[in-house]
Structure formats: structure tokens, C-alpha cells
Design a protein around this motif. Structure first.
Motif: not given
Length: 489
Positions: A381, A31, A29, A402
Motif C-alpha cells: 500500500q 495485494f 485488499r 492497484h
């Protein structure tokens, strides 16, 4: 083994699994997971799940992963992607493999002593730094070898030598260098006077290594050869290295202790185990893996923060208990050593986890340091959210995991210029990852040359760039459709 004892072992394994899982998911989460290696293995297993060859864009255009290393065993994870095709599935599987290793370790130690030392051995293994390092690094094929090698020792201790041979043969599917580990296993079997199994294991080791390094990898490698000879201190090739080891053993031994990082590696493995493993024949099983790292040219493989040590942990722990057993047989008063040994490892694990996150990274999860996303993670994100599905993209190493489930993604500089439509550049790193990494300056220059325009500019050091591809070059016959083809299910 009583029901109460089974529940105690299950409780230890469950707590470890939950802690590892929390750490892994929090890293993802935030990264902290990277294209090397999580993204690489995701792309390979994803292709296996589609019954396709393991082509990995992160490594380069049309890069076949079996031309890099020989690890066909990872295809066994393909069915998991039918349930959830996400790179985190690999980490979940890895945690399961690691935690399951507590079972053979418990059974071996319980066979030598009793429930309490065996349970403490399981706790020691699951808390020890090599397991923490692997979970913190994300998935690696070596995770398969960890429980296998522990079951090999269990089989030997049960007198089931042919089962040990069969389990050892599975290691040949884990990585090409496991052929040398089989030769070490043959030596252990010979010391146990299992002559025929020892001979068969040695032959399997030689043939397995030859098949992987001389047949499979050169066949799939673009260079047509195995490209990982990194032991130039021993000689320019395997033959020269063997000659050096045989004729100058004193110089070879010196290479094992010629750097502070190497000394730290020795200390972290063996001091918590009270140096006991050195007196056990089982230490031979770990020798090829450990020595090959210490003879390696690359300093990073001497470090204790990567995946390399996880397979050594059950070997050296059981080797230590093997010596404790022998000492107890000779001097019954030393029975307490069966508790002192795992207690030593547990104490080091607890102190390290509380105070030394560089070696014991679970400290960050236990202290809640990584429970929230910092500014850089939030910027990551936003960057990946800006990239649409089904495109060819090059990304910063930390953004790659991701994007693997919805784009054809490579690292900066790895993709055919004619296919590329999105780029993420991290200007806060010196190199952008890969076997021939670009600097941020070189990546920006390339993006400008190819006509990319910024979409997100310097968001905590991250840049997202895009260009519209020429419609005339995106027809059905164009290579532009390779991205969609790569992702097609």
C-alpha cells in the motif's frame, strides 16, 4: 417451482455470492490479486469502455489483446466501467456469472428428480473447488462460458436443440479453443439424433476455431501468428497431433496419466461425483477442455488452483446426475442416488474448505486468516501510494491491479525506456512476471542504467524508484505524452 422453492434457491445463491465477494475483496485488499490476469483484463475492458482497441501495456508496448487470445465477449463488461472503473468490478461480474450457473443446474436436476436434489445440486456446484479456484484467481474470460454451457445442457434436455446451437455459438466469443467444444457439442446432439443441429454446430465449431486462430489472432499479433501451440508431446503442429492421436492412441492415453498432478486432477473431478459422469454423453462436452490441458506441455495447467476447471464443474455435475437418472429409471430403488451424489460433493467441499486451503481457498476467509493486512500488504500500500497519477510505471505483479485505474502500468521490463518514470520492484520473488520475466537483479540493473533513484528502499522487500524525465523530451510531440493519452477519457 413454488415461491418457497425460489426463495430457497435464492438464499443459496446469495450466501455463495456474499462469501465469494468477501473472499475476492479481501484478496484484493491484501495485494494478492495480480497483473496476470486481473490487471490485463482490466486494461482491456477499460479500453473497450472508452471505445478504444484493447491495448494492454501489461503485456507490452502497444500490445493488442486480441492478438493473444480471442475473447471479444469481455467487451460486454465495458458498461460496468461507466459505473465504477475499478478492477474489482470485473471480479464482481465474474462472481455474478458463476453464481448464476446455479439456476440452469437447478432447473435441469429438478426436471429429472425433484426440488431437494436440485437444491443440493446448486449447493454442491457453488461449494465445489473449481468455483473456489476461479474466484481465488480473479477474473478470467472462462467465467462467461460457465453459465453458457449449463444453459446448453438445459436447452438439450428441454428438446430445444436450436437454442442449444445458438447458446453454443456464444462460446466462440469466449475463447478461441471453444470451437473444439462446439464439435463436442455436435457429437452430443448427434447422439440425441438432432442431426441437422449437430451438423450446423460442427460447421460453426470448425469455422469459429479457424476464424479465431487463423484470421483474428494473427492479424492483431505482433508475431503475425497464433503463438500457443503447447502440445509438443503430440507433435510439432495440429496436423501431426491428429496423426499421433489416430495412429498411437495407446501412447496418447498414457500421456493423460503420466504425472501425479494429472492423477490428482482426475481424482478431484470425478471421485466426489462417484465416477458417474463417465457413463453420460454429456461428459463429451468437457472432454476437449480437460484433455487439452492434460496434453499441454505446461505443468501449471494441470494444477487445480487456476481458472481452468470452472467450466467443467457444471458439465461433470450434470453428467453425474444424468447417469443417476438413468440408473433410477432402470432400478427405482436407486432414487436415493439423486441425494447421495450432491451430498458427496458437498461433503468433499465442506471438508476441503475447512481443512485444505490449497485446493479450497475459501478456507482462509471462513477462518478469518485473511481478514487483516499483513506487513507485506501494508508495504504494498505504501509503495502504490508513492506513485502519482497519470505516469508510466512498471510495477511488481501484485502491485499492478492497484495502479491500473490511474496510471499506464506494465510489468518490469515491458515499457519503453523513454516513457518510464516510476518503478516498483519486489526483491522477494524469483521472477517479476510477464511473458519474458525479469529477475529482481535484472530489474535493479536496468533501473540503475536508466538513472532511477530510490524513493522507498526495501520496505518488506519492495522498492520504489523514480527519475525525473528530461523536460526537452516531454513536449507535446514527445512519446512521453503517451501515458496521459492512454489514460485520457
Amino acid at each position: 417451482m413454488s415461491r418457497s422453492q425460489r426463495l430457497q434457491l435464492a438464499a443459496v445463491m446469495t450466501v455463495a455470492a456474499l462469501l465469494y465477494l468477501a473472499h475476492s475483496l479481501l484478496r484484493f485488499r491484501s495485494f494478492e490479486a495480480k497483473g496476470y490476469d486481473l490487471g490485463i483484463f482490466d486494461q482491456a475492458v477499460r479500453q473497450y469502455s472508452l471505445f478504444k482497441a484493447p491495448i494492454v501495456p501489461i503485456k507490452g508496448e502497444d500490445f493488442h489483446l486480441l492478438g493473444d487470445h480471442f475473447h471479444p465477449i469481455i467487451a460486454a463488461l465495458a458498461p460496468l466501467y461507466w459505473l465504477w472503473d475499478d478492477p474489482r468490478m470485473l471480479n464482481i461480474a465474474m462472481i455474478g456469472l458463476l453464481v448464476s450457473t446455479a439456476v440452469p443446474v437447478y432447473l435441469v436436476v429438478r426436471g429429472w428428480f425433484s426440488h431437494l436434489p436440485a437444491l443440493l445440486a446448486a449447493v454442491a456446484l457453488l461449494l465445489f473447488w473449481p468455483f473456489q479456484a476461479l474466484v481465488n484467481w480473479d477474473f478470467h474470460e472462462v467465467a462467461f462460458g460457465v453459465p453458457i454451457i449449463a444453459w446448453v445442457i438445459w436447452a438439450i434436455e428441454r428438446g430445444r436443440m436450436w437454442l442449444a446451437v445458438g447458446l453454443g455459438a456464444l462460446l466462440l466469443l469466449v475463447r478461441e479453443d471453444m470451437g473444439v467444444t462446439l464439435i463436442a457439442l455436435a457429437m452430443v446432439l448427434a447422439l440425441k439424433r438432432a442431426w441437422t443441429p449437430a451438423l450446423v454446430t460442427a460447421v460453426l465449431g470448425v469455422l469459429g476455431y479457424w476464424f479465431a486462430v487463423e484470421v483474428v489472432i494473427p492479424h492483431f499479433s505482433a508475431a503475425g501468428e497464433f503463438g500457443y501451440w503447447e502440445f509438443t508431446a503430440l507433435g510439432p503442429g495440429a496436423g501431426a497431433a491428429v496423426l499421433f492421436l489416430l495412429t498411437q492412441p495407446w501412447n496418447a492415453i498414457g500421456l493423460l496419466f503420466d504425472h501425479p498432478v494429472k492423477l490428482g486432477l482426475w481424482a478431484l473431478h470425478f471421485l466426489p461425483l462417484l465416477l458417474l459422469p463417465f457413463a453420460s454423453p454429456y461428459v463429451i462436452l468437457g472432454a476437449p477442455i480437460l484433455l487439452s490441458r492434460l496434453f499441454n506441455d505446461r505443468q501449471n495447467v494441470w494444477e487445480v488452483i487456476y481458472q481452468y476447471d470452472a467450466i467443467l464443474a457444471p458439465i461433470f455435475l450434470l453428467a453425474g446426475f444424468d447417469v443417476a437418472r438413468r440408473l433410477h429409471r432402470r432400478w427405482p430403488r436407486l432414487r436415493a442416488l439423486a441425494v447421495i451424489l450432491p451430498a458427496s460433493v458437498i461433503a468433499v467441499g465442506l471438508v476441503g474448505t475447512l481443512a485444505f486451503p490449497g485446493v479450497f481457498p475459501l478456507q482462509r476467509t471462513i477462518t478469518a486468516e485473511n481478514w487483516s493486512m499483513d506487513e507485506r500488504a501494508q508495504a504494498h500500500q505504501r509503495a502504490v501510494d508513492a506513485v502519482p497519477d497519470g505516469v508510466c510505471v512498471e510495477a511488481a505483479d501484485t502491485a499492478v491491479p492497484h495502479l491500473v485505474d490511474r496510471t499506464s502500468v506494465g510489468l518490469n521490463g515491458t515499457t519503453d525506456d523513454t516513457k518510464l518514470s516510476w518503478i516498483i520492484i519486489d526483491e522477494q520473488v524469483e521472477e517479476l512476471g510477464g511473458s519474458a520475466p525479469l529477475s529482481p537483479e535484472a530489474a535493479f540493473a536496468r533501473a540503475e542504467r536508466l538513472g532511477f533513484d530510490p524513493v522507498i528502499e526495501d520496505d518488506a522487500g519492495l522498492w520504489v524508484l523514480h527519475r525525473e524525465l528530461d523536460p526537452a523530451e516531454t513536449s507535446e510531440d514527445s512519446t512521453q505524452n503517451d501515458c496521459a493519452e492512454y489514460l485520457r477519457r
